[in-house]
Design a protein around this motif. Structure first.
Motif, short mmCIF file in Angstrom:
data_model
loop_
_atom_site.label_atom_id
_atom_site.label_comp_id
_atom_site.label_asym_id
_atom_site.label_seq_id
_atom_site.Cartn_x
_atom_site.Cartn_y
_atom_site.Cartn_z
N LEU A 52 -10.28 -20.43 0.97
CA LEU A 52 -11.25 -18.90 0.80
C LEU A 52 -9.61 -18.42 1.11
CD1 LEU A 52 -15.01 -18.61 0.94
CD2 LEU A 52 -13.50 -18.37 -1.14
N SER A 53 -9.14 -18.49 1.88
CA SER A 53 -7.97 -17.74 3.15
C SER A 53 -7.32 -17.62 2.29
CB SER A 53 -7.97 -17.93 4.22
OG SER A 53 -9.39 -17.74 5.28
N SER A 54 -6.56 -18.52 1.50
CA SER A 54 -5.39 -19.15 1.45
C SER A 54 -5.21 -18.43 -0.51
CB SER A 54 -4.89 -20.37 0.78
OG SER A 54 -5.54 -20.74 0.21
N LEU A 55 -6.43 -18.51 -1.01
CA LEU A 55 -6.50 -17.03 -2.76
C LEU A 55 -5.87 -16.18 -2.58
CD1 LEU A 55 -10.28 -18.41 -4.21
CD2 LEU A 55 -7.59 -19.73 -4.12
N PRO A 56 -5.61 -14.96 -2.01
CA PRO A 56 -5.17 -14.00 -1.83
C PRO A 56 -3.47 -13.90 -1.92
CG PRO A 56 -6.63 -13.24 -0.53
CD PRO A 56 -6.74 -14.85 -0.91
N LEU A 57 -2.84 -15.17 -0.88
CA LEU A 57 -2.03 -15.13 -0.67
C LEU A 57 -0.83 -16.50 -2.01
CD1 LEU A 57 -1.39 -15.82 2.75
CD2 LEU A 57 -0.35 -14.10 2.21
N PHE A 58 -2.32 -16.69 -2.32
CA PHE A 58 -1.77 -17.91 -3.83
C PHE A 58 -1.56 -16.95 -5.07
CE2 PHE A 58 -2.97 -20.71 -7.56
CZ PHE A 58 -2.45 -20.96 -8.09
N PHE A 59 -2.65 -15.85 -5.31
CA PHE A 59 -2.20 -15.29 -6.57
C PHE A 59 -0.84 -14.50 -6.34
CE2 PHE A 59 -6.96 -14.70 -6.40
CZ PHE A 59 -7.16 -16.58 -7.64
N LEU A 60 -0.90 -13.84 -4.50
CA LEU A 60 0.50 -13.25 -5.18
C LEU A 60 1.79 -14.11 -5.38
CD1 LEU A 60 2.24 -10.63 -3.36
CD2 LEU A 60 2.03 -11.48 -2.07
N TYR A 61 1.90 -15.63 -4.47
CA TYR A 61 2.62 -16.30 -5.09
C TYR A 61 2.85 -16.45 -6.69
CZ TYR A 61 5.14 -20.64 -5.07
OH TYR A 61 6.47 -21.99 -5.21
N ASP A 67 7.41 -16.39 -5.72
CA ASP A 67 8.42 -16.23 -5.06
C ASP A 67 8.33 -15.74 -3.49
OD1 ASP A 67 10.60 -14.04 -3.50
OD2 ASP A 67 11.51 -12.98 -4.65
N LEU A 68 8.20 -16.64 -2.40
CA LEU A 68 7.88 -16.05 -1.50
C LEU A 68 7.88 -14.87 -0.07
CD1 LEU A 68 8.04 -19.82 -0.14
CD2 LEU A 68 6.18 -19.12 -1.17
N ARG A 69 9.59 -14.69 -1.07
CA ARG A 69 10.02 -12.75 -0.41
C ARG A 69 8.80 -11.96 0.12
NH1 ARG A 69 14.90 -12.03 -3.00
NH2 ARG A 69 14.25 -12.26 -5.15
N HIS A 129 2.37 -17.24 7.85
CA HIS A 129 2.27 -17.31 6.06
C HIS A 129 1.86 -18.73 5.28
CE1 HIS A 129 6.20 -16.55 6.94
NE2 HIS A 129 6.67 -16.62 5.25
N LEU A 130 3.34 -19.06 5.86
CA LEU A 130 3.70 -20.18 4.41
C LEU A 130 2.48 -21.80 4.82
CD1 LEU A 130 6.95 -20.41 5.29
CD2 LEU A 130 6.44 -19.71 3.94
N PHE A 131 1.85 -21.44 6.47
CA PHE A 131 1.42 -21.81 6.24
C PHE A 131 -0.21 -21.88 5.68
CE2 PHE A 131 -2.64 -23.71 8.95
CZ PHE A 131 -2.81 -25.51 8.78
N ALA A 132 -0.90 -20.73 6.06
CA ALA A 132 -1.98 -20.36 5.10
C ALA A 132 -1.58 -20.45 3.46
CB ALA A 132 -1.79 -19.15 5.69
N LEU A 133 -0.79 -20.09 2.57
CA LEU A 133 -0.57 -20.25 1.33
C LEU A 133 -0.55 -21.82 1.04
CD1 LEU A 133 0.41 -19.23 -0.48
CD2 LEU A 133 2.14 -19.49 -0.86
#
Length: 315
Positions: A52-61, A67-69, A129-133
């Motif tokens: 669940l914590s990674s979903l916002p970052l995954f959608f952004l990715y 693009d990880l920037r 943030h990379l680990f959370a993704l």
């Protein structure tokens, strides 16, 4: 001498997570009937929280086409990493105390210890943030954990598809993105990309093992229902249908079971013969006797035939 505070040595997020996971285990453990289920409690909680914590970052990715920037380390991503560290420590502690047989060397001690240092390295380099993704790759772990707690939720197809999508396909994309964007994301460091590349063979080996297990279970014959025996006329359950389950070495016991079956059948046949003979004796066999039995016997010529109705001469 050393200018290191206790918050830097042991972050509060780690301590709070360690306490919360320990309490959660002792709450849910009495609800489990087996040690195997107890060993999956913390894994279920951790994999659900990480996914669940990674979903916002995954959608952004995904929306930025790899693009990880646009992703940055925040207090949320830092706390996510510390929570995962607390899970790894708690799982080892509870495993030593309650389910030691389920904590093996490779997937337990070695795996958890390595990941504790990986998370620490990512947090200290401001790469949380990379680990959370990468936490999105915990989705297949959650599916496996929830199925271990309740077999009704098990689906080999769903697990295999999620594992292929996250820990194989997405893993490759993340590894390429970390290496390609190292100048803007990791200050030209190959560290995250190399770590992802080293972990990939382990994921590929697990995926191959899961596919091999699926094929093996598909080819194996389905288990036949065990016969419960047949009820004889004597009211006893015959053991003949279950005698094949006895080992070959127990020949004398198998012979005793067969002898008991024959004895019960003879007793039943004898009782059934007595009942049949009594029934034949109670019902007249000849036609004339049947007529006389129901009041329709034939009389000599010239005499009136009697009927079953009452008359004055019958008194």
């Amino acid at each position: 001498m050393f200018d290191v505070s206790i918050e830097d040595a042991i972050p509060p997020a780690f301590l709070y997570s360690l306490l919360a996971l320990t309490v959660a285990y002792h709450i849910f453990a009495p609800l489990c009937s087996t040690v195997k289920q107890q060993s999956w409690i913390l894994t279920t909680i951790s994999s659900a929280a990480m996914s669940l914590s990674s979903l916002p970052l995954f959608f952004l990715y995904a929306s930025s086409r790899g693009d990880l920037r646009g992703i940055r380390s925040t207090l949320w991503t830092e706390s996510t990493g510390r929570f995962f560290q607390a899970y790894l420590v708690t799982d080892l502690l509870m495993g030593v105390i309650y389910y030691r047989s389920k904590v093996n060397l490779l997937t337990g001690w070695i795996h958890h210890t390595i990941y504790i240092f990986i998370v620490e390295y990512a947090c200290r380099q401001s790469w949380s943030h990379l680990f959370a993704l990468c936490g999105v790759m915990e989705i297949p772990t959650f599916l496996l954990a929830i199925a271990s707690l309740n077999p009704r939720f098990r689906s080999d197809v769903v697990f295999a598809m999620s594992f292929l999508a996250t820990r194989i396909v997405l893993h490759v994309f993340l590894c390429v993105s970390m290496i390609a964007s190292r100048h803007h994301v990791t200050n030209d460091s190959y560290g995250p990309g190399l770590i992802m590349a080293c972990i990939f063979p382990l994921h590929a080996f697990w995926f191959y093992g899961s596919l091999k297990g699926f094929v093996k279970r598909a080819k194996s014959p389905k288990s036949q229902p065990v016969s419960q025996g047949t009820v004889t006329a004597s009211g006893f359950t015959s053991l003949r249908a279950r005698s094949w389950m006895l080992p070959r070495r127990r020949g004398s016991l198998r012979q005793a079971v067969r002898a008991w079956d024959r004895l019960e059948l003879r007793k039943a046949a004898g009782r059934f013969g007595d009942v049949q003979r009594r029934l034949r004796a109670s019902i007249p066999a000849a036609r004339e006797q049947v007529y006389a039995y129901v009041g329709l016997e034939r009389l000599p010529s010239g005499e009136p035939q009697q009927t079953g109705a009452k008359t004055e001469s019958s008194f």
